[in-house]
Write a protein that holds these residues in place. Structure first.
Motif, short mmCIF file in Angstrom:
data_model
loop_
_atom_site.label_atom_id
_atom_site.label_comp_id
_atom_site.label_asym_id
_atom_site.label_seq_id
_atom_site.Cartn_x
_atom_site.Cartn_y
_atom_site.Cartn_z
N GLY A 25 85.87 -5.44 -60.92
CA GLY A 25 85.29 -4.55 -61.94
C GLY A 25 86.31 -4.11 -62.97
N THR A 26 87.53 -3.86 -62.50
CA THR A 26 88.62 -3.50 -63.41
C THR A 26 88.83 -4.60 -64.44
OG1 THR A 26 89.73 -2.21 -61.69
CG2 THR A 26 91.08 -2.92 -63.54
N LEU A 27 88.92 -5.82 -63.96
CA LEU A 27 89.17 -6.95 -64.87
C LEU A 27 88.02 -7.16 -65.84
CD1 LEU A 27 90.82 -9.41 -62.33
CD2 LEU A 27 91.95 -8.00 -64.07
N ILE A 28 86.78 -7.00 -65.38
CA ILE A 28 85.62 -7.17 -66.28
C ILE A 28 85.63 -6.11 -67.36
CG2 ILE A 28 83.10 -7.01 -66.42
CD1 ILE A 28 83.02 -8.38 -63.66
N THR A 29 85.86 -4.85 -66.98
CA THR A 29 85.81 -3.79 -68.00
C THR A 29 86.96 -3.91 -68.98
OG1 THR A 29 86.91 -2.23 -66.52
CG2 THR A 29 84.51 -2.14 -66.61
N LEU A 30 88.08 -4.47 -68.55
CA LEU A 30 89.21 -4.66 -69.48
C LEU A 30 89.02 -5.86 -70.40
CD1 LEU A 30 92.39 -3.97 -67.31
CD2 LEU A 30 91.60 -2.67 -69.30
N THR A 31 88.46 -6.94 -69.85
CA THR A 31 88.40 -8.18 -70.62
C THR A 31 87.06 -8.44 -71.30
OG1 THR A 31 87.75 -9.46 -68.67
CG2 THR A 31 90.12 -9.27 -69.13
N ARG A 35 79.93 -7.16 -71.45
CA ARG A 35 79.27 -7.70 -70.26
C ARG A 35 79.04 -6.58 -69.23
NH1 ARG A 35 82.30 -11.84 -66.39
NH2 ARG A 35 81.11 -11.42 -64.52
N TYR A 36 80.02 -5.73 -69.09
CA TYR A 36 79.88 -4.60 -68.17
C TYR A 36 78.74 -3.69 -68.62
CZ TYR A 36 81.11 -0.79 -65.06
OH TYR A 36 81.07 0.17 -64.09
N TYR A 57 85.92 2.25 -71.86
CA TYR A 57 85.96 1.15 -70.91
C TYR A 57 87.36 1.00 -70.32
CZ TYR A 57 81.36 0.19 -72.63
OH TYR A 57 80.04 0.32 -72.97
N ASP A 58 88.38 1.24 -71.13
CA ASP A 58 89.75 1.20 -70.63
C ASP A 58 89.96 2.29 -69.58
OD1 ASP A 58 90.16 -0.87 -72.39
OD2 ASP A 58 91.24 0.37 -73.86
N GLN A 59 89.41 3.48 -69.84
CA GLN A 59 89.53 4.57 -68.87
C GLN A 59 88.73 4.25 -67.61
OE1 GLN A 59 88.44 8.17 -70.93
NE2 GLN A 59 90.29 8.13 -72.19
N LEU A 60 87.56 3.66 -67.77
CA LEU A 60 86.77 3.25 -66.62
C LEU A 60 87.54 2.22 -65.79
CD1 LEU A 60 84.18 3.26 -64.94
CD2 LEU A 60 83.25 1.57 -66.52
N SER A 61 88.25 1.33 -66.46
CA SER A 61 89.08 0.36 -65.76
C SER A 61 90.11 1.08 -64.89
CB SER A 61 89.81 -0.56 -66.75
OG SER A 61 88.89 -1.31 -67.48
N GLY A 62 90.69 2.14 -65.43
CA GLY A 62 91.65 2.92 -64.65
C GLY A 62 91.00 3.55 -63.43
N HIS A 63 89.79 4.04 -63.60
CA HIS A 63 89.04 4.62 -62.48
C HIS A 63 88.80 3.57 -61.39
CE1 HIS A 63 85.56 6.19 -60.30
NE2 HIS A 63 84.88 5.16 -60.71
N LEU A 64 88.37 2.39 -61.79
CA LEU A 64 88.11 1.32 -60.83
C LEU A 64 89.40 0.87 -60.15
CD1 LEU A 64 85.48 -0.67 -62.89
CD2 LEU A 64 85.06 0.62 -60.78
#
Length: 156
Positions: A25-31, A35-36, A57-64
């Motif tokens: 999930g981290t990789l999807i939200t970053l890249t 799609r997320y 989305y970058d912050q969500l990536s940090g959360h994941l």
């Protein structure tokens, strides 16, 4: 260093499966944040995503990533059941907010009717309901049997 009294299904889910899923999930939200977004909102379109929202989305990536770290690393570094309970209950609270957000975007009629879910809802809800209930299971010591060490988990 995992407490020996943590049943295998909990250990497998929280030490292996979920950290890998959260890393994915981290990789999807970053890249591919669009799609997320499409996977969470049935009303979103490819044009809904705006690069202006990329910090979210970058912050969500940090959360994941924090979820992945907490499970793959923190839970492995302790033999204290009360630490497992504290970490997993915090994650359960996050699960509740994710479900509430899903209900808001879908509407309660769809949220409560699996027959109306898209495949994305099935994936999202299976990843929230199942592990969320298992997190609560650890907190409540469901399936731990009588083999607990004396006094463990009573002060958590």
């Amino acid at each position: 260093m995992t407490p020996p009294n943590i049943p295998l299904p909990y250990r497998f889910l929280f030490l292996y499966f979920e950290p890998l899923a959260a890393l994915g999930g981290t990789l999807i939200t970053l890249t591919d944040p669009s799609r997320y977004l499409l996977s969470l909102s049935p009303t979103a379109t490819p044009l809904t995503y705006s690069p202006l929202t990329s910090p979210i989305y970058d912050q969500l990536s940090g959360h994941l990533l924090n979820f992945a770290w907490g499970q793959a690393v923190v839970l492995r570094t302790t033999s204290e059941l009360k630490v497992w309970k504290a970490v997993l209950f915090g994650m359960f609270l996050c699960d509740l907010l994710h479900l509430w957000a899903s209900a808001r975007i879908l509407g309660w009629a769809v949220f409560l009717n699996p027959g109306l879910w898209r495949w994305e809802e099935w994936v999202n809800f299976v990843m929230l309901y199942g592990p969320g209930m298992m997190r609560l299971g650890v907190v409540m010591e469901v399936g731990f049997g009588d083999g607990k060490r004396k006094g463990e988990g009573k002060d958590a």
